[in-house]
Design a protein around this motif. Structure first.
Motif, PDB file in Angstrom:
ATOM      1  N   LEU A   1       0.890  -1.224   0.098  1.00  0.00           N
ATOM      2  CA  LEU A   1       0.009   0.092  -0.001  1.00  0.00           C
ATOM      3  C   LEU A   1       0.868   1.171  -0.053  1.00  0.00           C
ATOM      4  N   LEU A   2       1.901   1.170   0.800  1.00  0.00           N
ATOM      5  CA  LEU A   2       2.880   2.466   0.743  1.00  0.00           C
ATOM      6  C   LEU A   2       3.494   2.603  -0.479  1.00  0.00           C
ATOM      7  N   ASN A   3       3.896   1.547  -1.354  1.00  0.00           N
ATOM      8  CA  ASN A   3       4.446   1.546  -2.495  1.00  0.00           C
ATOM      9  C   ASN A   3       3.134   2.211  -3.690  1.00  0.00           C
ATOM     10  N   GLU A   4       2.103   1.645  -3.356  1.00  0.00           N
ATOM     11  CA  GLU A   4       1.036   2.265  -4.255  1.00  0.00           C
ATOM     12  C   GLU A   4       0.678   3.698  -4.164  1.00  0.00           C
ATOM     13  N   ILE A   5       1.051   4.294  -2.997  1.00  0.00           N
ATOM     14  CA  ILE A   5       0.740   5.548  -2.594  1.00  0.00           C
ATOM     15  C   ILE A   5       1.728   6.484  -3.505  1.00  0.00           C
ATOM     16  N   GLU A   6       3.026   5.904  -3.443  1.00  0.00           N
ATOM     17  CA  GLU A   6       4.090   6.601  -4.285  1.00  0.00           C
ATOM     18  C   GLU A   6       3.942   6.466  -5.971  1.00  0.00           C
ATOM     19  N   THR A   7       3.140   5.575  -6.112  1.00  0.00           N
ATOM     20  CA  THR A   7       3.058   5.317  -7.887  1.00  0.00           C
ATOM     21  C   THR A   7       1.720   5.717  -8.239  1.00  0.00           C
ATOM     22  N   VAL A   8       0.783   6.473  -7.464  1.00  0.00           N
ATOM     23  CA  VAL A   8      -0.345   6.908  -8.006  1.00  0.00           C
ATOM     24  C   VAL A   8      -0.123   8.018  -9.017  1.00  0.00           C
TER      25      VAL A   8
ATOM     26  N   ALA B   1      -7.530   8.835  -4.721  1.00  0.00           N
ATOM     27  CA  ALA B   1      -6.941   7.649  -4.938  1.00  0.00           C
ATOM     28  C   ALA B   1      -5.906   7.490  -3.760  1.00  0.00           C
ATOM     29  N   ILE B   2      -5.145   8.556  -3.093  1.00  0.00           N
ATOM     30  CA  ILE B   2      -4.241   8.648  -1.938  1.00  0.00           C
ATOM     31  C   ILE B   2      -5.383   8.464  -0.667  1.00  0.00           C
ATOM     32  N   ASN B   3      -6.097   9.095  -0.748  1.00  0.00           N
ATOM     33  CA  ASN B   3      -7.091   9.249   0.545  1.00  0.00           C
ATOM     34  C   ASN B   3      -7.863   7.616   0.721  1.00  0.00           C
TER      35      ASN B   3
END
Length: 166
Positions: free
Chosen positions: A46-53, A64-66
């Motif tokens: 999930l932390l990686n997903e935030i960085e790649t949004v 998406a980040i929320n």
């Protein structure tokens, strides 16, 4: 400013996050070591997903980040409340949390194996059942050769214990 003066297009959607597996209030959040590893890996993902949004629309990106942050909040609560059980310290002659149990169900000659795990790692497709499930509850404290009986509406289903592993 009152919401009445905001254009409808400017109103941000609140992300709806599906709840995690049910854990009744007051119940200890037991985890196998593997279960804790899975939760920590999920957090890393999930932390990686935030960085790649990457959305061209800033509003969609924020939504998406929320959403990911809301999932992280629920996950972090589970990690913080988790109590990892050392499977080596479980009594190896009894079924307890973490046990991989071999059994015959009813008259079926096929041997089935199920592991009793935490609510977040339970997955019947992987033969992992939650420690709060009715089947797990009747199996706890049983030994090889014992028969556990699950009372159903139309029948009593018997589980004959053939083996216990940790």
């Amino acid at each position: 400013m009152s919401r009445g003066f905001v254009k409808e297009d400017d109103q941000e959607l609140i992300p709806i996050v599906p709840p995690r597996a049910d854990l009744p209030d007051g119940m200890v959040n037991y985890l196998t070591p593997n279960g804790m590893d899975e939760l920590l890996q999920e957090k890393e993902t999930l932390l990686n997903e935030i960085e790649t949004v990457q959305n061209t629309d800033e509003n969609e990106r924020r939504i998406a980040i929320n959403y990911i942050n809301a999932k992280l909040q629920l996950l972090n609560q589970r990690i913080a409340s988790g109590k990892v059980v050392d499977l080596e310290k479980q009594p190896h002659d009894e079924i307890r949390f973490g046990a991989l149990t071999s059994m015959q169900i009813g008259n079926d000659k096929k041997v089935q194996k199920y592991q009793i795990v935490g609510v977040d790692e339970a997955n019947i497709a992987k033969a992992k059942i939650s420690f709060i499930s009715p089947i797990a509850r009747i199996l706890v404290n049983k030994k090889v050769g014992d028969v556990a009986v699950l009372k159903l509406a139309t029948e009593d289903r018997e589980f004959k214990i053939l083996g216990i592993e940790y």
